[in-house]
Design an enzyme around this catalytic site. Structure first.
Site, PDB file in Angstrom:
ATOM      1  N   ARG A  51       0.816  -1.211   0.000  1.00 22.59           N
ATOM      2  CA  ARG A  51       0.000   0.000   0.000  1.00 22.59           C
ATOM      3  C   ARG A  51       0.853   1.266   0.000  1.00 22.59           C
ATOM      4  O   ARG A  51       0.498   2.262  -0.617  1.00 22.59           O
ATOM      5  CB  ARG A  51      -0.845  -0.014   1.281  1.00 22.59           C
ATOM      6  CG  ARG A  51      -2.274   0.259   1.080  1.00 22.59           C
ATOM      7  CD  ARG A  51      -3.013   0.075   2.358  1.00 22.59           C
ATOM      8  NE  ARG A  51      -2.136  -0.294   3.484  1.00 22.59           N
ATOM      9  CZ  ARG A  51      -2.563  -0.523   4.702  1.00 22.59           C
ATOM     10  NH1 ARG A  51      -3.838  -0.437   4.972  1.00 22.59           N
ATOM     11  NH2 ARG A  51      -1.737  -0.848   5.679  1.00 22.59           N
ATOM     12  N   LYS A 149       0.839 -19.687   6.276  1.00 21.35           N
ATOM     13  CA  LYS A 149      -0.022 -19.732   7.437  1.00 21.35           C
ATOM     14  C   LYS A 149      -0.287 -18.333   7.976  1.00 21.35           C
ATOM     15  O   LYS A 149       0.565 -17.464   7.811  1.00 21.35           O
ATOM     16  CB  LYS A 149       0.585 -20.620   8.509  1.00 21.35           C
ATOM     17  CG  LYS A 149       1.959 -20.157   8.965  1.00 21.35           C
ATOM     18  CD  LYS A 149       2.447 -20.939  10.112  1.00 21.35           C
ATOM     19  CE  LYS A 149       1.702 -20.541  11.369  1.00 21.35           C
ATOM     20  NZ  LYS A 149       2.511 -20.730  12.584  1.00 21.35           N
ATOM     21  N   LYS A 183      13.093 -26.973   5.831  1.00 22.31           N
ATOM     22  CA  LYS A 183      14.299 -27.148   6.649  1.00 22.31           C
ATOM     23  C   LYS A 183      15.086 -28.342   6.131  1.00 22.31           C
ATOM     24  O   LYS A 183      14.519 -29.388   5.824  1.00 22.31           O
ATOM     25  CB  LYS A 183      13.922 -27.339   8.127  1.00 22.31           C
ATOM     26  CG  LYS A 183      13.405 -26.051   8.771  1.00 22.31           C
ATOM     27  CD  LYS A 183      13.128 -26.260  10.237  1.00 22.31           C
ATOM     28  CE  LYS A 183      12.401 -25.080  10.845  1.00 22.31           C
ATOM     29  NZ  LYS A 183      13.250 -23.969  11.239  1.00 22.31           N
ATOM     30  N   HIS A 241       3.234 -27.336  11.626  1.00 20.61           N
ATOM     31  CA  HIS A 241       4.618 -27.834  11.659  1.00 20.61           C
ATOM     32  C   HIS A 241       4.716 -29.241  12.275  1.00 20.61           C
ATOM     33  O   HIS A 241       5.334 -30.141  11.709  1.00 20.61           O
ATOM     34  CB  HIS A 241       5.518 -26.887  12.447  1.00 20.61           C
ATOM     35  CG  HIS A 241       5.463 -25.463  11.979  1.00 20.61           C
ATOM     36  ND1 HIS A 241       5.342 -25.111  10.659  1.00 20.61           N
ATOM     37  CD2 HIS A 241       5.510 -24.282  12.655  1.00 20.61           C
ATOM     38  CE1 HIS A 241       5.323 -23.786  10.536  1.00 20.61           C
ATOM     39  NE2 HIS A 241       5.414 -23.264  11.744  1.00 20.61           N
ATOM     40  N   LYS A 333       6.665 -22.214  24.117  1.00 21.83           N
ATOM     41  CA  LYS A 333       7.511 -21.018  24.143  1.00 21.83           C
ATOM     42  C   LYS A 333       8.092 -20.851  25.539  1.00 21.83           C
ATOM     43  O   LYS A 333       7.557 -21.360  26.509  1.00 21.83           O
ATOM     44  CB  LYS A 333       6.681 -19.801  23.756  1.00 21.83           C
ATOM     45  CG  LYS A 333       6.127 -19.930  22.323  1.00 21.83           C
ATOM     46  CD  LYS A 333       5.970 -18.611  21.646  1.00 21.83           C
ATOM     47  CE  LYS A 333       5.433 -18.774  20.237  1.00 21.83           C
ATOM     48  NZ  LYS A 333       6.471 -18.856  19.227  1.00 21.83           N
TER      49      LYS A 333
HETATM   50  P1  NDP Z   1       3.149  -7.159   8.165  1.00 19.59           P
HETATM   51  O1  NDP Z   1       1.984  -6.559   8.889  1.00 19.59           O
HETATM   52  O2  NDP Z   1       4.506  -6.831   8.633  1.00 19.59           O
HETATM   53  O3  NDP Z   1       3.067  -6.704   6.633  1.00 19.59           O
HETATM   54  C1  NDP Z   1       1.849  -6.645   5.947  1.00 19.59           C
HETATM   55  C2  NDP Z   1       2.072  -6.177   4.527  1.00 19.59           C
HETATM   56  O4  NDP Z   1       0.807  -6.103   3.911  1.00 19.59           O
HETATM   57  C3  NDP Z   1       2.703  -4.798   4.401  1.00 19.59           C
HETATM   58  O5  NDP Z   1       3.618  -4.791   3.343  1.00 19.59           O
HETATM   59  C4  NDP Z   1       1.506  -3.914   4.033  1.00 19.59           C
HETATM   60  O6  NDP Z   1       1.828  -2.834   3.213  1.00 19.59           O
HETATM   61  C5  NDP Z   1       0.706  -4.869   3.214  1.00 19.59           C
HETATM   62  N1  NDP Z   1      -0.685  -4.427   3.119  1.00 19.59           N
HETATM   63  C6  NDP Z   1      -1.558  -4.216   4.125  1.00 19.59           C
HETATM   64  N2  NDP Z   1      -2.751  -3.807   3.625  1.00 19.59           N
HETATM   65  C7  NDP Z   1      -2.614  -3.775   2.279  1.00 19.59           C
HETATM   66  C8  NDP Z   1      -3.471  -3.429   1.216  1.00 19.59           C
HETATM   67  N3  NDP Z   1      -4.739  -3.045   1.424  1.00 19.59           N
HETATM   68  N4  NDP Z   1      -2.973  -3.508  -0.034  1.00 19.59           N
HETATM   69  C9  NDP Z   1      -1.717  -3.887  -0.274  1.00 19.59           C
HETATM   70  N5  NDP Z   1      -0.849  -4.230   0.703  1.00 19.59           N
HETATM   71  C10 NDP Z   1      -1.293  -4.154   1.957  1.00 19.59           C
HETATM   72  O7  NDP Z   1       2.879  -8.724   8.118  1.00 19.59           O
HETATM   73  P2  NDP Z   1       3.952  -9.904   8.025  1.00 19.59           P
HETATM   74  O8  NDP Z   1       4.928  -9.586   6.966  1.00 19.59           O
HETATM   75  O9  NDP Z   1       4.466 -10.227   9.373  1.00 19.59           O
HETATM   76  O10 NDP Z   1       3.041 -11.146   7.618  1.00 19.59           O
HETATM   77  C11 NDP Z   1       2.481 -11.305   6.348  1.00 19.59           C
HETATM   78  C12 NDP Z   1       1.757 -12.645   6.288  1.00 19.59           C
HETATM   79  O11 NDP Z   1       2.684 -13.694   6.471  1.00 19.59           O
HETATM   80  C13 NDP Z   1       0.709 -12.819   7.385  1.00 19.59           C
HETATM   81  O12 NDP Z   1      -0.328 -13.618   6.896  1.00 19.59           O
HETATM   82  C14 NDP Z   1       1.462 -13.581   8.460  1.00 19.59           C
HETATM   83  O13 NDP Z   1       0.598 -14.322   9.274  1.00 19.59           O
HETATM   84  C15 NDP Z   1       2.321 -14.494   7.596  1.00 19.59           C
HETATM   85  N6  NDP Z   1       3.536 -14.951   8.257  1.00 19.59           N
HETATM   86  C16 NDP Z   1       4.449 -14.053   8.732  1.00 19.59           C
HETATM   87  C17 NDP Z   1       5.613 -14.514   9.312  1.00 19.59           C
HETATM   88  C18 NDP Z   1       6.659 -13.566   9.792  1.00 19.59           C
HETATM   89  O14 NDP Z   1       7.725 -14.060  10.170  1.00 19.59           O
HETATM   90  N7  NDP Z   1       6.414 -12.265   9.798  1.00 19.59           N
HETATM   91  C19 NDP Z   1       5.885 -15.970   9.462  1.00 19.59           C
HETATM   92  C20 NDP Z   1       4.868 -16.811   8.908  1.00 19.59           C
HETATM   93  C21 NDP Z   1       3.735 -16.297   8.337  1.00 19.59           C
HETATM   94  P3  NDP Z   1       2.049  -1.356   3.781  1.00 19.59           P
HETATM   95  O15 NDP Z   1       3.083  -1.504   4.841  1.00 19.59           O
HETATM   96  O16 NDP Z   1       2.557  -0.603   2.621  1.00 19.59           O
HETATM   97  O17 NDP Z   1       0.741  -0.909   4.303  1.00 19.59           O
HETATM   98  C1  BG6 Z   2       6.062 -19.946  13.168  1.00 24.23           C
HETATM   99  C2  BG6 Z   2       5.240 -19.658  14.387  1.00 24.23           C
HETATM  100  O1  BG6 Z   2       5.291 -20.604  12.195  1.00 24.23           O
HETATM  101  O2  BG6 Z   2       7.146 -20.802  13.530  1.00 24.23           O
HETATM  102  C3  BG6 Z   2       6.088 -18.992  15.451  1.00 24.23           C
HETATM  103  O3  BG6 Z   2       4.181 -18.776  14.024  1.00 24.23           O
HETATM  104  C4  BG6 Z   2       7.294 -19.845  15.750  1.00 24.23           C
HETATM  105  O4  BG6 Z   2       5.339 -18.790  16.644  1.00 24.23           O
HETATM  106  C5  BG6 Z   2       8.026 -20.206  14.474  1.00 24.23           C
HETATM  107  O5  BG6 Z   2       8.140 -19.072  16.601  1.00 24.23           O
HETATM  108  C6  BG6 Z   2       9.123 -21.212  14.760  1.00 24.23           C
HETATM  109  O6  BG6 Z   2       9.881 -21.391  13.599  1.00 24.23           O
HETATM  110  P1  BG6 Z   2      11.401 -21.856  13.701  1.00 24.23           P
HETATM  111  O7  BG6 Z   2      11.819 -22.027  12.286  1.00 24.23           O
HETATM  112  O8  BG6 Z   2      12.115 -20.751  14.413  1.00 24.23           O
HETATM  113  O9  BG6 Z   2      11.384 -23.123  14.490  1.00 24.23           O
END
Ligand code: NDP
Ligand code: BG6
Length: 485
Positions: A51, A149, A183, A241, A333
């Site tokens: 966005r 997920k 992994k 997992h 955890k």
């Molecule tokens: P964040 O909240 O950090 O990022 C969300 C992203 O979505 C941002 O780039 C944001 O853009 C974008 N976004 C939000 N609203 C809109 C919109 N209306 N149009 C376009 N883009 C939009 O989330 P995460 O990166 O942490 O997670 C993303 C997904 O991955 C989730 O489903 C999460 O559950 C999953 N996930 C995340 C992990 C992680 O390690 N973070 C691990 C495993 C799964 P902007 O900033 O420009 O608004």
């Molecule tokens: C993610 C879970 O899928 O796996 C986290 O949402 C967790 O809660 C993570 O910490 C663990 O991944 P790893 O690779 O560090 O064992």
């Protein structure tokens, strides 16, 4: 052991949510590393979409910062970093709006290369993005869509998500990530089982006493309180997992190493899981306050939370191979150490021919260690060297992947490196099929329904989990392996 270094032809990768945490922490570093390993050509295009209103240079700066922060300096090469950044483009696109999709279309290559759309956004956007891609006329034979997920929070929502995706994409185009499958040791489990003659004949109820699958974490819920409190360890770790690890351990040998052959076998395991109806077979815990940090309740900012940060359970598989062999799963955890492993505990020997002092035998345990120190250990009973007479001791045959790689100068790739390249190559073997995800929820749902209103038992941070978890095995005359790094 190391992922095959096969360069792919050029591709377009569109990362929706490119400014987010997952993209910056995992995807961008993974892509950089693959380019550094010579797997990504300079003609590849990585198009960030989010966005935020920024231009290409601003997004490249963001990607550069992500590399500096999440790739160790010794792995960063200035010229590769520059080449990598020059492959990057950016599109400001609010996926909930009609506008912008035509711009995406004009950014994509038209030379018939694979195009993957990585949905690194909240799941509520999955349907709308799938629809946007379809309406923009961007679905063709080379399209792949990647989701991660949470893939639903119960069976009904997982089915709804599968429906949304399948209205726009055939199953062959959908890549559902479970990063545990990327992994190195998890893939090695399949090599161990199906590329060696040694273990398969013993891999059944006749020789195996039980299996322990552990994913223990040292960290707490950190800054993810509100998200995690709505999910809990059962949905966050067990449904995906841990059940995937169980499937790979328990499945029948597939006829060949191909996506549906492997996934068919995993699905059979999920469908053969016995319903977990005895409350004594499940322990849910919550960490309490200690010197390291706050309690779960404080961190979740919910003083009355009944969400579990720890689960231990006893699962059974109703088929010929595993009848009567418990699979004990455990995750939590704020435990003592960060350890993930699968431990196969073989049965005791039927009769000992040794007598006298120090002749007790210990059971063989095959431990497949996912992290840290990826490797495989086989505990054996041997003669105590140098001792007079036949005295026995136990020792480990140890194979550390990291050590063997140090000698060859290679490194263990991160799960995302492997998985992103598999998407580009069009290899779905390490991705979950829709029916697998639904089968896992079908088993988990009744467990959650029966337990979620019960207050979890407390455990000390830095411990091995609640006492009740020890009792889960103790009452069966067994004990957990130590959680130690
Ligand atoms: P964040 O909240 O950090 O990022 C969300 C992203 O979505 C941002 O780039 C944001 O853009 C974008 N976004 C939000 N609203 C809109 C919109 N209306 N149009 C376009 N883009 C939009 O989330 P995460 O990166 O942490 O997670 C993303 C997904 O991955 C989730 O489903 C999460 O559950 C999953 N996930 C995340 C992990 C992680 O390690 N973070 C691990 C495993 C799964 P902007 O900033 O420009 O608004
Ligand atoms: C993610 C879970 O899928 O796996 C986290 O949402 C967790 O809660 C993570 O910490 C663990 O991944 P790893 O690779 O560090 O064992």
């Amino acid at each position: 052991m190391v992922a095959k270094v096969v360069p792919v032809d050029s591709f377009d990768l569109v990362v929706f949510g490119a400014t987010g945490d997952l993209s910056r922490r995992k995807l961008i570093p993974a892509l950089y590393r693959r380019m550094a390993d010579g797997q990504i050509p300079d003609t590849a295009r990585i198009i960030g979409a989010a966005r935020s209103d920024m231009d290409v240079q601003a997004f490249r700066n963001m990607a550069a910062e992500a590399l500096d922060r999440f790739v160790p300096p010794e792995e960063l090469d200035q010229s590769i970093r520059d080449r990598f950044l020059s492959c990057i483009d950016y599109l400001a696109l609010d996926v909930t709006k009609e506008a912008g999709w035509a711009d995406l279309r004009s950014l994509l290559s038209d030379d018939g290369r694979p195009c993957a759309y990585y949905l690194s956004v909240a799941p509520r956007f999955f349907g709308v993005i799938a629809d946007g891609i379809r309406k923009a006329g961007l679905v063709n034979d080379m399209t792949r869509i990647v989701v991660e997920k949470p893939l639903g929070r119960d069976l009904a929502s997982a089915q709804e998500l599968n429906n949304q995706l399948s209205q726009c994409f055939s199953e062959q185009k959908i890549y559902r990530i479970d990063h545990y499958l990327g992994k190195e040791t998890v893939q090695n489990l399949m090599a161990l089982r199906f590329a060696n003659a040694l273990f398969e004949p013993l891999w059944n109820a006749r020789y195996i006493d039980h299996v322990q699958i552990t994913a223990a974490e040292k960290v707490g819920i950190e800054g993810r309180g509100p998200y995690y409190d709505n999910v809990g360890a059962m949905r966050d770790m067990v449904q995906n997992h841990l059940l995937q690890l169980l499937c790979l351990t328990a499945m029948e040998p597939p006829s060949h190493f191909a996506p549906d052959a492997v996934r068919d076998e995993k699905l059979k395991v999920l469908r053969a899981l016995e319903p977990l109806t005895d409350p004594a077979d499940i322990v849910r815990g919550q960490y309490r306050k200690d010197s390291i940090g706050g309690s779960y309740l404080e961190e979740a900012e919910n003083p009355d939370s009944r969400t579990e940060s720890f689960v231990a359970l006893k699962a059974g598989i109703s088929n010929w191979r595993w009848s009567g062999v418990p699979f004990y799963l455990r995750t939590g955890k704020r435990l003592r150490s960060r350890v993930s492993e699968i431990a196969i505990r073989f049965k005791d020997i039927p009769h000992s021919i040794f007598s006298g002092p120090q002749t007790a035998t210990k059971p063989n345990i095959l431990a497949i260690r996912l992290q840290p120190d990826e490797g495989i250990t086989l505990s054996m009973t041997v003669k105590d060297p140098g001792q007079g007479g036949m005295r026995l001791t136990d020792t480990d045959l140890d194979m550390s992947f990291a050590e063997s790689l140090t000698h060859s100068g290679a490194r263990l790739p991160d799960a995302y490196e492997r998985l992103v390249m598999d998407v580009i190559r069009g290899d779905q073997t390490l991705f979950m099929r829709g029916d697998e995800v639904e089968a896992a929820w079908a088993w988990i749902d009744p467990i959650i329904q029966a337990n979620s209103s019960i207050r979890p038992v407390q455990y000390d941070s830095g411990s091995s989990g609640p006492e009740d978890a020890l009792m889960l095995l103790h009452r069966d005359g067994r004990r957990w392996r130590e959680i130690s790094a």
